[in-house]
Design a protein around this motif. Structure first.
Motif, PDB file in Angstrom:
ATOM      1  N   ASN A 181      -4.719   4.369  17.916  1.00  0.00           N
ATOM      2  CA  ASN A 181      -5.057   5.788  17.745  1.00  0.00           C
ATOM      3  C   ASN A 181      -6.584   5.904  17.680  1.00  0.00           C
ATOM      4  O   ASN A 181      -7.174   5.926  16.619  1.00  0.00           O
ATOM      5  CB  ASN A 181      -4.389   6.294  16.462  1.00  0.00           C
ATOM      6  N   ILE A 182      -7.209   5.937  18.859  1.00  0.00           N
ATOM      7  CA  ILE A 182      -8.669   5.944  18.931  1.00  0.00           C
ATOM      8  C   ILE A 182      -9.100   7.299  19.487  1.00  0.00           C
ATOM      9  O   ILE A 182      -8.602   7.732  20.545  1.00  0.00           O
ATOM     10  CB  ILE A 182      -9.167   4.799  19.835  1.00  0.00           C
ATOM     11  N   ALA A 183     -10.011   7.953  18.773  1.00  0.00           N
ATOM     12  CA  ALA A 183     -10.421   9.308  19.159  1.00  0.00           C
ATOM     13  C   ALA A 183     -10.856   9.362  20.622  1.00  0.00           C
ATOM     14  O   ALA A 183     -11.655   8.531  21.070  1.00  0.00           O
ATOM     15  CB  ALA A 183     -11.572   9.758  18.259  1.00  0.00           C
ATOM     16  N   GLY A 184     -10.322  10.325  21.359  1.00  0.00           N
ATOM     17  CA  GLY A 184     -10.723  10.539  22.753  1.00  0.00           C
ATOM     18  C   GLY A 184     -10.123   9.549  23.733  1.00  0.00           C
ATOM     19  O   GLY A 184     -10.483   9.563  24.912  1.00  0.00           O
ATOM     20  N   CYS A 185      -9.223   8.654  23.261  1.00  0.00           N
ATOM     21  CA  CYS A 185      -8.666   7.631  24.169  1.00  0.00           C
ATOM     22  C   CYS A 185      -7.172   7.834  24.387  1.00  0.00           C
ATOM     23  O   CYS A 185      -6.466   8.338  23.512  1.00  0.00           O
ATOM     24  CB  CYS A 185      -8.883   6.232  23.586  1.00  0.00           C
ATOM     25  N   VAL A 186      -6.725   7.438  25.558  1.00  0.00           N
ATOM     26  CA  VAL A 186      -5.282   7.446  25.850  1.00  0.00           C
ATOM     27  C   VAL A 186      -4.934   6.104  26.482  1.00  0.00           C
ATOM     28  O   VAL A 186      -5.776   5.467  27.112  1.00  0.00           O
ATOM     29  CB  VAL A 186      -4.891   8.560  26.861  1.00  0.00           C
ATOM     30  N   SER A 187      -3.678   5.676  26.278  1.00  0.00           N
ATOM     31  CA  SER A 187      -3.244   4.487  27.023  1.00  0.00           C
ATOM     32  C   SER A 187      -2.398   4.964  28.190  1.00  0.00           C
ATOM     33  O   SER A 187      -1.695   5.973  28.087  1.00  0.00           O
ATOM     34  CB  SER A 187      -2.462   3.530  26.121  1.00  0.00           C
ATOM     35  N   ALA A 188      -2.525   4.278  29.289  1.00  0.00           N
ATOM     36  CA  ALA A 188      -1.796   4.693  30.491  1.00  0.00           C
ATOM     37  C   ALA A 188      -1.403   3.476  31.295  1.00  0.00           C
ATOM     38  O   ALA A 188      -2.205   2.538  31.435  1.00  0.00           O
ATOM     39  CB  ALA A 188      -2.685   5.611  31.334  1.00  0.00           C
ATOM     40  N   ASP A 189      -0.166   3.497  31.813  1.00  0.00           N
ATOM     41  CA  ASP A 189       0.220   2.389  32.687  1.00  0.00           C
ATOM     42  C   ASP A 189      -0.253   2.712  34.110  1.00  0.00           C
ATOM     43  O   ASP A 189      -0.786   3.800  34.367  1.00  0.00           O
ATOM     44  CB  ASP A 189       1.721   2.103  32.606  1.00  0.00           C
ATOM     45  N   LYS A 190      -0.015   1.765  35.020  1.00  0.00           N
ATOM     46  CA  LYS A 190      -0.571   1.938  36.368  1.00  0.00           C
ATOM     47  C   LYS A 190      -0.099   3.232  37.019  1.00  0.00           C
ATOM     48  O   LYS A 190      -0.852   3.908  37.709  1.00  0.00           O
ATOM     49  CB  LYS A 190      -0.191   0.743  37.239  1.00  0.00           C
ATOM     50  N   LYS A 191       1.167   3.601  36.758  1.00  0.00           N
ATOM     51  CA  LYS A 191       1.712   4.817  37.375  1.00  0.00           C
ATOM     52  C   LYS A 191       1.014   6.059  36.795  1.00  0.00           C
ATOM     53  O   LYS A 191       0.622   6.968  37.531  1.00  0.00           O
ATOM     54  CB  LYS A 191       3.211   4.869  37.105  1.00  0.00           C
ATOM     55  N   GLU A 192       0.853   6.070  35.478  1.00  0.00           N
ATOM     56  CA  GLU A 192       0.207   7.224  34.834  1.00  0.00           C
ATOM     57  C   GLU A 192      -1.265   7.326  35.246  1.00  0.00           C
ATOM     58  O   GLU A 192      -1.816   8.418  35.375  1.00  0.00           O
ATOM     59  CB  GLU A 192       0.309   7.109  33.307  1.00  0.00           C
ATOM     60  N   LEU A 193      -1.874   6.164  35.446  1.00  0.00           N
ATOM     61  CA  LEU A 193      -3.291   6.154  35.838  1.00  0.00           C
ATOM     62  C   LEU A 193      -3.529   6.904  37.147  1.00  0.00           C
ATOM     63  O   LEU A 193      -4.589   7.474  37.362  1.00  0.00           O
ATOM     64  CB  LEU A 193      -3.759   4.712  36.006  1.00  0.00           C
TER      65      LEU A 193
END
Ligand code: SF4
Length: 356
Positions: free
Chosen positions: A324-336
């Motif tokens: 949970n890092i401010a301004g960050c999201v995690s995304a897999d290759k498809k979401e990217l």
């Protein structure tokens, strides 16, 4: 500088009619096409614009479709063209056109100038190409052709030279009126600058409709004209990218909504070169648990006024989706694939084959 002769102007129009390249936005009679193509072509080569323009038009075929487009989707459509503020201004402008201009571009140069992202060149291009108005459109290519035609030895970036060249065209416009002239004349000058009187190397004077009147051609001055005084050197910024990943998931940071590459996604970046040890420490500080670190190839990206020289580390971390890092999201290759990531990071996008 002497006035431009009507015969010279006619030669340009005839040459343009016979020699113009076939481009997807050309001769469609649609002001929206002229506007989008002119904005895309700013600082960007035709070959890079062509496919982006076609996909843009397929997705956003009208001013109202552009006004309704989600910001992230618009940035994604713009990816690869750079200078993303152009895309943001397009949307702002489309919203105004929908609200105040019945979803149409105005004909008048002065009305166009009031719209976001439309400066004197673009207003002149839309007004003349789409509506055949008697308005000059002088970009770098046209400036070079005119400076060579009249053998202008002063700095072509100076306001005085620009004004004199604009006055020359405006004088000509007072004398000449046939329908379609202004659209073809302006595009003719642009086309000569792009295909015949090029900036690098020897201009193709023997293919140019201006060869009999051009003073630069007569006096063999093409190496020194157009003259430009030196610009300030670009600032170099050293950056370290931390590419945090957990299997096929990556951590992306969304940049601020103002400033360079506003609102776009990037890998976490620090504006200095740091060591492996410092990178691991930083990773822990933002709340991630690093497992492994490795170096990636260096990369460089050049903006107008600055250069990023980048080192990068790939850092495998634990449970990226729970970070949970401010301004960050995690995304897999498809979401990217649906996130707008600027071409400044293309070395790493390609490294991981994150895009088609
Ligand atoms: S004659 Fe040569 S130098 Fe002059 S405008 Fe044409 S291509 Fe450029």
């Amino acid at each position: 500088m002497t006035a431009m002769k009507e015969k010279t102007a006619e030669d340009i129009v005839l040459w343009y009619t016979a020699n113009k390249r076939s481009l997807p936005w050309r001769d469609t009679g649609n002001p929206y096409h002229v506007w989008i193509s002119e904005i895309m072509l700013q600082q960007t080569r035709i070959e890079a614009v062509r496919p982006k323009y076609l996909s843009f038009m397929q997705e956003l075929p009208s001013i109202s479709a552009l006004a309704e487009c989600e910001d992230d989707h618009l940035m994604r459509l713009w990816e690869g063209l750079g200078y993303y503020s152009r895309a943001r201004n397009l949307k702002k402008c489309a919203l105004i056109l929908v609200q105040k201009y019945h979803s149409q571009l105005p004909i008048s140069f002065n009305e166009l100038l009031k719209l976001p992202g439309i400066g004197p060149y673009t207003a002149g291009a839309i007004s003349s190409i789409a509506f055949d108005q008697a308005v000059p459109a002088v970009d770098g290519n046209v400036l070079r052709v005119l400076a060579r035609l009249f053998a202008v030895k002063e700095d072509v970036r100076s306001d005085a030279v620009r004004k004199e060249l604009l006055d020359t065209i405006n004088d000509l416009y007072q004398k000449i009126h046939p329908s379609g002239f202004f659209a073809s004349f302006n595009q003719g000058l642009m086309e000569i600058g792009e295909t015949v009187c090029m900036p690098n190397g020897v201009p193709h004077c023997c293919e140019c409709p201006l060869q009999n009147t051009c003073r630069t051609q007569k006096e063999k001055l093409w190496e020194s004209i157009p003259y430009r005084s030196k610009l300030k050197e670009r600032k170099i910024i050293h950056r370290t990218l931390l590419i945090l990943r957990d299997g096929d998931s990556f951590l992306l940071h969304k940049r601020d909504e103002t400033g360079l590459l506003a609102g776009l996604y990037e890998f976490i970046g620090i504006d200095q070169f740091i060591s492996e040890k410092e990178a691991l420490k930083y990773t822990e500080k933002i709340g991630a648990v690093p497992l492994r670190i490795s170096h990636l190839p260096d990369a460089k990206h050049i903006f107008t006024h600055l250069e990023w020289h980048m080192h990068a580390y790939e850092i495998q971390v634990e449970e990226i989706e729970h970070l949970n890092i401010a301004g960050c999201v995690s995304a897999d290759k498809k979401e990217l694939a649906s996130l707008a990531i600027p071409s400044a990071f293309k070395t790493y996008i390609q490294w991981y084959a994150l895009r088609d």
